[in-house]
Structures are given as C-alpha cells and as structure tokens.
Design an enzyme around this catalytic site. Structure first.
Site, PDB file in Angstrom:
ATOM      1  N   GLU A  64      -4.892   7.504  -7.195  1.00 31.75           N
ATOM      2  CA  GLU A  64      -5.031   7.953  -8.494  1.00 31.75           C
ATOM      3  C   GLU A  64      -5.789  10.094  -8.394  1.00 31.75           C
ATOM      4  O   GLU A  64      -5.383  11.043  -7.437  1.00 31.75           O
ATOM      5  CB  GLU A  64      -6.830   8.106  -9.302  1.00 31.75           C
ATOM      6  CG  GLU A  64      -7.000   6.047  -8.894  1.00 31.75           C
ATOM      7  CD  GLU A  64      -8.077   5.811  -9.693  1.00 31.75           C
ATOM      8  OE1 GLU A  64      -8.360   4.712 -10.508  1.00 31.75           O
ATOM      9  OE2 GLU A  64      -9.099   6.065  -9.497  1.00 31.75           O
ATOM     10  N   GLU A 121       3.022   0.235  -7.668  1.00 27.19           N
ATOM     11  CA  GLU A 121       4.444  -0.292  -7.634  1.00 27.19           C
ATOM     12  C   GLU A 121       5.204   0.805  -7.072  1.00 27.19           C
ATOM     13  O   GLU A 121       6.138   0.843  -6.495  1.00 27.19           O
ATOM     14  CB  GLU A 121       4.586  -1.088  -8.698  1.00 27.19           C
ATOM     15  CG  GLU A 121       4.155  -1.977  -8.667  1.00 27.19           C
ATOM     16  CD  GLU A 121       2.412  -2.038  -9.548  1.00 27.19           C
ATOM     17  OE1 GLU A 121       1.863  -3.152 -10.700  1.00 27.19           O
ATOM     18  OE2 GLU A 121       2.066  -0.807  -9.611  1.00 27.19           O
ATOM     19  N   ASN A 131      -1.783   2.486  -5.039  1.00 25.54           N
ATOM     20  CA  ASN A 131      -2.156   3.470  -5.916  1.00 25.54           C
ATOM     21  C   ASN A 131      -2.636   4.897  -5.282  1.00 25.54           C
ATOM     22  O   ASN A 131      -3.879   4.564  -4.825  1.00 25.54           O
ATOM     23  CB  ASN A 131      -2.791   2.950  -6.881  1.00 25.54           C
ATOM     24  CG  ASN A 131      -4.452   2.119  -6.974  1.00 25.54           C
ATOM     25  OD1 ASN A 131      -4.870   1.745  -5.967  1.00 25.54           O
ATOM     26  ND2 ASN A 131      -5.734   2.755  -7.402  1.00 25.54           N
ATOM     27  N   CYS A 176       5.607   1.118 -14.976  1.00 25.94           N
ATOM     28  CA  CYS A 176       5.820   0.579 -13.374  1.00 25.94           C
ATOM     29  C   CYS A 176       7.348  -0.798 -13.555  1.00 25.94           C
ATOM     30  O   CYS A 176       8.169  -1.297 -13.028  1.00 25.94           O
ATOM     31  CB  CYS A 176       4.954  -0.071 -12.582  1.00 25.94           C
ATOM     32  SG  CYS A 176       3.996   0.739 -11.733  1.00 25.94           S
ATOM     33  N   CYS A 198       1.077   3.997 -10.202  1.00 21.66           N
ATOM     34  CA  CYS A 198       0.195   2.768  -9.713  1.00 21.66           C
ATOM     35  C   CYS A 198       1.145   2.706  -7.846  1.00 21.66           C
ATOM     36  O   CYS A 198       1.877   3.868  -7.533  1.00 21.66           O
ATOM     37  CB  CYS A 198       1.038   2.322 -10.450  1.00 21.66           C
ATOM     38  SG  CYS A 198       0.619   2.410 -12.111  1.00 21.66           S
ATOM     39  N   CYS A 227       2.156  -2.467 -15.147  1.00 18.35           N
ATOM     40  CA  CYS A 227       1.985  -1.545 -16.726  1.00 18.35           C
ATOM     41  C   CYS A 227       2.976  -1.526 -16.669  1.00 18.35           C
ATOM     42  O   CYS A 227       4.621  -1.919 -15.713  1.00 18.35           O
ATOM     43  CB  CYS A 227       0.818  -0.519 -15.760  1.00 18.35           C
ATOM     44  SG  CYS A 227       2.023   0.669 -15.689  1.00 18.35           S
TER      45      CYS A 227
END
Length: 134
Positions: A51, A62, A49, A98, A60, A95
């Site tokens: 940020e 994924e 990930n 994803c 993310c 999430c």
C-alpha cells in the site's frame, strides 16, 4: 484447456501465498494479501500487496507476483495458476485489474482464492469472461 493442478502442487501454491502475508505492507487498510503464481516453466513466485499513502499507487499481491515473475523470467512468461491468501480471512477473488493482468499472461490459468466456504477454484476465463485483447 486449463492445466489441472495436482493436490500437492495446489497445497504448495496456497502455502506460498499464505507465507507471503508476512511480507505485506498494509498500514492503511490492515488487509494483508499474499499471492503465489505457478509459471509455465514450473517456477513459483510469491509476493504481497504493497500500500501507499496515495492509495491509487498501491499494488495488489497478484500483480506484484506477476511483475516479479516477468522480471525473473522475461516477457514470454506464462501463468498456469494463481493462489491468493488474506489476513484477516475474507472472500477475496482477484480485483478487476489483477484479473486483466492474469489474463494477459495466462488465458487458461486456474485461480485459487478464499471463498465463503473455503478455497474457490475458477479459471481466469470464468472470472473475466471478456478479457481485453489488443
């Protein structure tokens, strides 16, 4: 029919996801996520990930792994499996965003993610029973 993962490949995917944790950029949440995907060509692509101070622009692990695999293999990419790891340890299924991206490239993909009692294994269809199709 989802592709069955042999135990060695399953463990390798989980190790690759864990290995990606050290490449995570998570200065705001301190929640590091690594992911590894197995493509239809047999390649494994891992990512972490990332940020951003403008939190909505974060990505993310994924999706980072999937986007890197598309860049490497092209738009015909197919995903057979996705593995997720976190630090600190937490229950962490992908999430919604994803899940939709996994669905886009692998409607029968197997997803491995940390659960309350170890690694959970579900198909993306179980995690996203009505994925968006255009």
């Amino acid at each position: 029919m989802p592709k069955e993962l042999d135990p060695e490949l399953r463990e390798r995917l989980l190790r690759e996801a864990e290995g990606a944790l050290d490449r995570s950029y998570a200065p705001y949440s301190s929640f590091h996520v690594g992911a590894a995907i197995l493509t239809g060509s047999g390649r494994i692509q891992a990512a972490a990930n990332v940020e951003c101070a403008s939190y909505g622009l974060s990505c993310c692990a994924e999706r980072s792994a999937i986007f890197a695999a598309v860049a490497a293999e092209g738009p015909d990419l197919r995903i057979d499996a996705v593995a997720v790891a976190t630090r600190p340890a937490a229950v962490a299924a992908p999430c919604g965003a994803c899940r939709q991206v996994i669905w886009e490239f692998g409607r029968e993909a197997v997803v491995l993610y940390p659960g309350e009692e170890g690694v959970c294994e579900r198909t993306i269809a179980e995690l996203l029973p009505a994925g968006f199709i255009l």
